[in-house]
Design a protein around this motif. Structure first.
Motif, PDB file in Angstrom:
ATOM      1  N   ALA A  98      -7.120  -1.810   6.490  1.00  7.32           N
ATOM      2  CA  ALA A  98      -7.758  -0.539   6.134  1.00  7.32           C
ATOM      3  C   ALA A  98      -8.916  -0.711   5.149  1.00  7.32           C
ATOM      4  O   ALA A  98      -9.929  -0.023   5.268  1.00  7.32           O
ATOM      5  CB  ALA A  98      -6.726   0.425   5.542  1.00  7.32           C
ATOM      6  N   PHE A  99      -8.777  -1.604   4.175  1.00 11.76           N
ATOM      7  CA  PHE A  99      -9.748  -1.655   3.086  1.00 11.76           C
ATOM      8  C   PHE A  99     -10.489  -2.980   2.961  1.00 11.76           C
ATOM      9  O   PHE A  99     -11.427  -3.073   2.168  1.00 11.76           O
ATOM     10  CB  PHE A  99      -9.059  -1.354   1.746  1.00 11.76           C
ATOM     11  N   GLY A 100     -10.080  -3.982   3.700  1.00 17.58           N
ATOM     12  CA  GLY A 100     -10.722  -5.290   3.589  1.00 17.58           C
ATOM     13  C   GLY A 100     -12.130  -5.284   4.173  1.00 17.58           C
ATOM     14  O   GLY A 100     -12.419  -4.573   5.131  1.00 17.58           O
ATOM     15  N   VAL A 152       2.252   5.796  -2.627  1.00 15.85           N
ATOM     16  CA  VAL A 152       1.323   5.868  -1.497  1.00 15.85           C
ATOM     17  C   VAL A 152       0.070   6.702  -1.795  1.00 15.85           C
ATOM     18  O   VAL A 152      -1.030   6.302  -1.412  1.00 15.85           O
ATOM     19  CB  VAL A 152       2.046   6.358  -0.217  1.00 15.85           C
ATOM     20  N   PRO A 153       0.161   7.852  -2.482  1.00 20.74           N
ATOM     21  CA  PRO A 153      -1.072   8.614  -2.739  1.00 20.74           C
ATOM     22  C   PRO A 153      -2.153   7.801  -3.466  1.00 20.74           C
ATOM     23  O   PRO A 153      -3.334   7.954  -3.181  1.00 20.74           O
ATOM     24  CB  PRO A 153      -0.596   9.786  -3.603  1.00 20.74           C
ATOM     25  N   ALA A 154      -1.765   6.937  -4.381  1.00 18.99           N
ATOM     26  CA  ALA A 154      -2.759   6.106  -5.071  1.00 18.99           C
ATOM     27  C   ALA A 154      -3.159   4.914  -4.222  1.00 18.99           C
ATOM     28  O   ALA A 154      -4.331   4.521  -4.213  1.00 18.99           O
ATOM     29  CB  ALA A 154      -2.210   5.636  -6.412  1.00 18.99           C
ATOM     30  N   ILE A 155      -2.218   4.338  -3.497  1.00 18.65           N
ATOM     31  CA  ILE A 155      -2.511   3.148  -2.695  1.00 18.65           C
ATOM     32  C   ILE A 155      -3.538   3.459  -1.611  1.00 18.65           C
ATOM     33  O   ILE A 155      -4.456   2.675  -1.367  1.00 18.65           O
ATOM     34  CB  ILE A 155      -1.211   2.570  -2.092  1.00 18.65           C
ATOM     35  N   ASN A 161      -7.806   1.234 -10.445  1.00 17.61           N
ATOM     36  CA  ASN A 161      -7.294   1.860 -11.663  1.00 17.61           C
ATOM     37  C   ASN A 161      -6.165   2.839 -11.364  1.00 17.61           C
ATOM     38  O   ASN A 161      -5.127   2.823 -12.031  1.00 17.61           O
ATOM     39  CB  ASN A 161      -8.418   2.577 -12.419  1.00 17.61           C
ATOM     40  N   TRP A 162      -6.364   3.722 -10.385  1.00 21.92           N
ATOM     41  CA  TRP A 162      -5.327   4.710 -10.076  1.00 21.92           C
ATOM     42  C   TRP A 162      -4.093   4.056  -9.477  1.00 21.92           C
ATOM     43  O   TRP A 162      -2.970   4.452  -9.760  1.00 21.92           O
ATOM     44  CB  TRP A 162      -5.864   5.809  -9.157  1.00 21.92           C
ATOM     45  N   THR A 163      -4.300   3.047  -8.645  1.00 23.51           N
ATOM     46  CA  THR A 163      -3.154   2.332  -8.077  1.00 23.51           C
ATOM     47  C   THR A 163      -2.350   1.674  -9.192  1.00 23.51           C
ATOM     48  O   THR A 163      -1.121   1.752  -9.218  1.00 23.51           O
ATOM     49  CB  THR A 163      -3.611   1.282  -7.051  1.00 23.51           C
ATOM     50  N   THR A 167       1.340   3.207  -9.920  1.00 23.53           N
ATOM     51  CA  THR A 167       2.413   2.274  -9.581  1.00 23.53           C
ATOM     52  C   THR A 167       3.154   1.814 -10.835  1.00 23.53           C
ATOM     53  O   THR A 167       4.388   1.749 -10.837  1.00 23.53           O
ATOM     54  CB  THR A 167       1.855   1.057  -8.813  1.00 23.53           C
ATOM     55  N   THR A 168       2.430   1.528 -11.900  1.00 26.67           N
ATOM     56  CA  THR A 168       3.072   1.099 -13.147  1.00 26.67           C
ATOM     57  C   THR A 168       3.965   2.199 -13.711  1.00 26.67           C
ATOM     58  O   THR A 168       5.107   1.945 -14.097  1.00 26.67           O
ATOM     59  CB  THR A 168       2.019   0.679 -14.190  1.00 26.67           C
ATOM     60  N   THR A 169       3.447   3.421 -13.744  1.00 27.69           N
ATOM     61  CA  THR A 169       4.232   4.541 -14.278  1.00 27.69           C
ATOM     62  C   THR A 169       5.485   4.767 -13.449  1.00 27.69           C
ATOM     63  O   THR A 169       6.586   4.906 -13.994  1.00 27.69           O
ATOM     64  CB  THR A 169       3.372   5.825 -14.310  1.00 27.69           C
TER      65      THR A 169
END
Length: 192
Positions: A98-100, A152-155, A161-163, A167-169
């Motif tokens: 998707a992003f590569g 998933v919403p951030a990924i 930064n958002w991911t 994910t950390t939180t």
């Protein structure tokens, strides 16, 4: 448990935001009011992420019990192991597809799954020591698969930064809930 997890989510996202830099969040301004507004906003976002974590935790508790009821315990364990492998593979492969770009290699997309797996293995080992050895695979499943689904919403935004922050939180909140659960469900011993 609800309030402590909520507070943990707010604090975790603030710490993560500080670790990755406030420049993007404050608009690059030096005004104290912008910094205070960014801190309040990030804290509220952390509260929302912790609520996602809590919903996922209780959903997993239900799914786990259903899985044990529908399948034999050994089969349910193997299903969880297969789902762990599938999700970790998908975090690399589908994100790369998707992003590569032409300049990217698939190894650039392995950081998140490796971190989830390492944290999951360590926490699952601790959970198994605190309770019993049968808790290892469910704990690993929860910390890899459920954390991934919740993030998933951030990924899918493909914003580092958002991911990282989401994910950390979610992972910290999931770790807390997983490791505190046996203390909350321990039967009260009667005094003789």
């Amino acid at each position: 448990m609800f309030l402590t997890t909520l507070l943990l989510g707010g604090i975790t996202i603030l710490a993560t935001g500080l670790a990755i830099g406030w420049g993007d969040m404050t608009g690059g301004g030096d005004q104290a009011s912008e910094l205070v507004a960014a801190i309040i906003w990030m804290f509220i976002v952390g509260l929302l992420f912790s609520m996602i974590s809590q919903m996922g935790f209780f959903a997993y508790l239900l799914v786990h019990r259903l899985g044990l009821g529908v399948f034999k315990p050994k089969l349910w364990t193997w299903i969880q192991v297969l789902l762990i492998a599938f999700v970790l593979f998908d975090l690399v492969y589908f994100r790369y597809i998707a992003f590569g770009t032409e300049l990217d290699t698939w190894t650039q997309f392995t950081t998140l799954p490796i971190i989830l797996l390492i944290v999951g293995l360590i926490a699952a080992f601790i959970k198994a020591k605190l309770t019993n050895s049968k808790a290892f695979i469910p704990a690993l499943f929860f910390l890899t698969v459920v954390t991934t689904v919740e993030a998933v919403p951030a990924i899918i935004q493909n914003d580092q930064n958002w991911t990282t922050m989401m994910t950390t939180t979610i992972l910290v909140c999931n770790l807390y809930q997983l490791l505190i659960l046996q203390r909350l469900t321990k039967p009260i011993e009667q005094k003789a």
